[in-house]
Design a protein around this motif. Sequence first.
Motif, short mmCIF file in Angstrom:
data_model
loop_
_atom_site.label_atom_id
_atom_site.label_comp_id
_atom_site.label_asym_id
_atom_site.label_seq_id
_atom_site.Cartn_x
_atom_site.Cartn_y
_atom_site.Cartn_z
N ARG A 1 5.04 -0.14 -3.79
CA ARG A 1 3.63 0.22 -3.63
C ARG A 1 2.78 -1.05 -3.44
O ARG A 1 1.86 -1.06 -2.64
N LYS B 1 3.67 -3.76 -2.00
CA LYS B 1 3.84 -4.21 -0.60
C LYS B 1 3.01 -3.35 0.33
O LYS B 1 2.41 -3.84 1.31
N LEU B 2 2.92 -2.05 0.03
CA LEU B 2 2.09 -1.16 0.84
C LEU B 2 0.61 -1.54 0.75
O LEU B 2 -0.12 -1.45 1.73
N VAL B 3 0.18 -1.96 -0.45
CA VAL B 3 -1.21 -2.41 -0.60
C VAL B 3 -1.44 -3.61 0.32
O VAL B 3 -2.43 -3.68 1.06
N ILE B 4 -0.50 -4.54 0.28
CA ILE B 4 -0.63 -5.77 1.08
C ILE B 4 -0.65 -5.45 2.58
O ILE B 4 -1.43 -6.02 3.34
N GLN B 5 0.20 -4.51 3.00
CA GLN B 5 0.22 -4.15 4.43
C GLN B 5 -0.99 -3.31 4.82
O GLN B 5 -1.58 -3.53 5.88
N SER B 6 -1.36 -2.34 3.97
CA SER B 6 -2.47 -1.46 4.36
C SER B 6 -3.79 -2.23 4.47
O SER B 6 -4.65 -1.88 5.27
N ARG B 7 -3.95 -3.32 3.67
CA ARG B 7 -5.18 -4.13 3.74
C ARG B 7 -5.01 -5.32 4.67
O ARG B 7 -5.89 -6.17 4.76
N ALA B 8 -3.86 -5.40 5.35
CA ALA B 8 -3.60 -6.49 6.30
C ALA B 8 -3.91 -7.86 5.68
O ALA B 8 -4.54 -8.72 6.31
N GLU C 1 -3.65 0.52 -7.31
CA GLU C 1 -3.24 -0.33 -6.19
C GLU C 1 -3.30 -1.81 -6.60
O GLU C 1 -2.41 -2.61 -6.26
N TYR D 1 -8.84 -0.37 7.91
CA TYR D 1 -7.74 -0.31 6.93
C TYR D 1 -7.80 1.00 6.17
O TYR D 1 -8.81 1.71 6.21
N GLY D 2 -6.69 1.30 5.49
CA GLY D 2 -6.65 2.54 4.72
C GLY D 2 -6.07 2.30 3.35
O GLY D 2 -5.88 1.16 2.93
N ALA E 1 -3.11 2.56 0.31
CA ALA E 1 -1.70 2.15 0.33
C ALA E 1 -0.80 3.38 0.39
O ALA E 1 -0.25 3.82 -0.62
N MET F 1 0.14 3.54 7.43
CA MET F 1 1.16 2.89 8.27
C MET F 1 1.31 3.63 9.61
O MET F 1 1.48 3.02 10.65
N ASN G 1 -2.95 1.01 10.39
CA ASN G 1 -2.61 -0.40 10.52
C ASN G 1 -1.35 -0.68 9.71
O ASN G 1 -1.30 -0.37 8.53
N GLN G 2 -0.33 -1.25 10.35
CA GLN G 2 0.90 -1.56 9.60
C GLN G 2 0.83 -2.89 8.86
O GLN G 2 1.72 -3.21 8.07
N GLY G 3 -0.20 -3.69 9.13
CA GLY G 3 -0.42 -4.92 8.38
C GLY G 3 0.67 -5.96 8.49
O GLY G 3 0.85 -6.76 7.58
#
Lengths: 191, 318
Positions: free
Chosen positions: A89, A91-98, A161, B109-110, B112, B117, B121-123
């Motif tokens: 989760r 990692k998903l936070v890090i990716q979703s917020r770019a 998150e 952005y959205g 988590a 994804m 945005n896949q980030g």
Amino acid sequence: MYTQDPYFWRAGAIATVLFMCVVLAALTIDTLRQITPGGARVPAYDVINSAVTYQYDSSRGEYAPKIGGEELIFGHKYSADEATALLARGKLVIQSRACIDCHTFFGNGAYYAPDLTRAWMDPVWARYAGPNRADRLARFLMNPLRLGSRPMPNLHIQRDEAEAAVAYLKWISAVDSNGFPDRFGAPGAQQ
Amino acid sequence: MYRAQRLGLKYLTASTVMFGAMIVFGLLASIYYVRPGFMLNTFNFSTAKIVHIDGLVIWLLMGFMGAIYWFLPQELDREVEAIGLAELLFWVFCAAVAVVVVVFIFVQYGAANEWSMWFINQGRKYVEAPRWAALGIAAVAGVFAYNVIATTAVARKSTGILTVLIADLIPLVVLYLDAFPEMTNMSQDLFWWWWLVHLWVEATWEVLIGCIMAWTLIHLVGASRRVVESWLYVEVALVLGTGILGLGHHYFWIGTPRYWLAIGGFFSALEPLPLLGMVVHAVYDAGERHLQAANRPALYWTLAEASATSSAPEYGAS
């Protein structure tokens, strides 16, 4: 002359490419073995239950992460499965917020905001209010305060998150990255 | 003019538009360095940066595709197979890029979760496009590869340039499949992500440029196919001979073993060689013909392109 024949050069190109692919495949197998969580260089996910520091290793001539005794975050001891789910989760936070499009991880990213590889152990967190480092970091992520000349935007990170992201930052700080970043956290070093 | 060539011109036009978008958002991103609080919480640096660098990937891809759709029917003296599907996918490609840019700008952005994804945005740097769009790009690349391979097969004619091009299109498509995975372990994530970013830019794309350059030299200055194809094979050997293990210069600090420091350092030091060879070859061919070419501005462009590529092989890719 044979060098004027394109087929001579084609054979050379094929041989070169095949050789390099075989070498890359062998190195990939060995590298993946070492960077699997719990492997020689990347800690298991439940390292988030332990103290992680960054110390100079004289035998290597560089700084390296050191894993210490138990040091829980958010008052909870995570089992291996819980830690795996929490970090997924995170990692998903890090990716979703770019995050990587402002920050860097292991030196990869946008170079606009600080590298986050050792953010967990950044001395700057001592300046903020909160019962402990994990809580201070989580609060910062939810309501970013201006740390330097470049303010961090509010990305509407929720408490769960933020905790997952903090756990992720603690885990990543324990990865052996060949001394990068140098002297992080040392007096006088730039963070 | 073949339909494929008209499609090629459309791709080159779209590529030029995306190049413009890249410049505009690059300039916008530069403002944040001068005024750090610029549009904070409204339009953050990361969004400008994403459109800027993803625009780079798209205009280059569209440019490569446009050039190949232009030269392919000339090379085989026939229309490209499944050209109708390729024309349809051009518009799908443009529409998908437009939707992704609109989402990047207005949604940004959205939370988590998987929804973000798939649809926001896949980030992951350079491949931030949400999964649905990444699937679309994979489909476009797949049809493009089919166009080239099927046309060559039906024509029952193969040249050295086409052989290299077809061999190059396979890793080009396969490596893009790395735009989808979601890995918790960032060391492994970055390890595979560099296969996509590095092996596209410093392997498959450079070979594509080599193929396009070969056709360009044949058409512009009437260079001998035998000589051009020999050079193309040398180019492939040098590009992939240095570029495949040159991948190691991205594995210094991501958690990967220490031996990558030596391997990456050695092979990346050699990586400019094929590009330098490209410049020497282009200048030699142009000089041998006293700059007499079917299209002199295009010749100058070719020289400038070869020089620029050799001086900045991977600017900003890390």
